[in-house]
Enzyme design. Sequence first.
Site, PDB file in Angstrom:
ATOM      1  N   HIS A  10      44.277 116.013 -17.838  1.00  0.00           N
ATOM      2  CA  HIS A  10      43.250 116.742 -17.098  1.00  0.00           C
ATOM      3  C   HIS A  10      42.987 115.994 -15.792  1.00  0.00           C
ATOM      4  CE1 HIS A  10      41.245 118.981 -20.709  1.00  0.00           C
ATOM      5  NE2 HIS A  10      42.557 118.896 -20.847  1.00  0.00           N
ATOM      6  N   GLU A  57      40.289 115.032 -14.369  1.00  0.00           N
ATOM      7  CA  GLU A  57      39.314 113.945 -14.475  1.00  0.00           C
ATOM      8  C   GLU A  57      39.926 112.687 -15.064  1.00  0.00           C
ATOM      9  OE1 GLU A  57      36.959 117.675 -15.911  1.00  0.00           O
ATOM     10  OE2 GLU A  57      39.047 117.049 -15.760  1.00  0.00           O
ATOM     11  N   CYS A  68      35.258 118.954 -19.969  1.00  0.00           N
ATOM     12  CA  CYS A  68      35.337 119.248 -21.401  1.00  0.00           C
ATOM     13  C   CYS A  68      34.849 118.017 -22.179  1.00  0.00           C
ATOM     14  CB  CYS A  68      36.781 119.571 -21.776  1.00  0.00           C
ATOM     15  SG  CYS A  68      37.907 118.151 -21.670  1.00  0.00           S
ATOM     16  N   CYS A 125      36.945 114.797 -21.357  1.00  0.00           N
ATOM     17  CA  CYS A 125      36.679 114.254 -20.025  1.00  0.00           C
ATOM     18  C   CYS A 125      35.254 113.723 -19.913  1.00  0.00           C
ATOM     19  CB  CYS A 125      36.956 115.315 -18.978  1.00  0.00           C
ATOM     20  SG  CYS A 125      38.715 115.771 -18.908  1.00  0.00           S
TER      21      CYS A 125
END
Length: 159
Positions: A63, A65, A93, A96
């Site tokens: 991801h 992040e 999410c 993260c």
Amino acid sequence: MSWTPAGGEVTTDHDAMGAALRQAALALTAGEVPVGAVVLAPTGAVLASAHNLRETSADPTAHAEVLALRRAGEALGDWQLAGCTLVVTLEPCTMCAGALVLARIRRLVFGAWDDKAGAVGSLWDVVRDRRLNHRPEVLAGVRQDECAELLTRFFAERR
């Protein structure tokens, strides 16, 4: 992998979100869900930036992040990112949100809300859980319409 290590100064959350939106556009071009992230040093300097690479790398943890946090840690030579700000185009999410808490990010700035998987107020609120030893300041909705429009367009084209 496309990312920017140490870079120019960012003076406002609006400008920082612009940098994250540029990363999201790179994700879109690569066929990835268009999410971009930037980590700022306490001075406002860009330490690292990244965009989603899950499809490209076949890595479920890739991801924006997480990648930006990893790169910021490499730039600083430390996993603790105390005093830093994470700017991301979409509400993080659970993975993260947990990563930014563990990294001791001081501030989280995000654009669009994620009603399906968000963990900073939508479905869960990981970053404000009083049982955890760190709780970052949160600013939501920065350039929200621009961030949401990228995602809406991406998923509309997939249908």
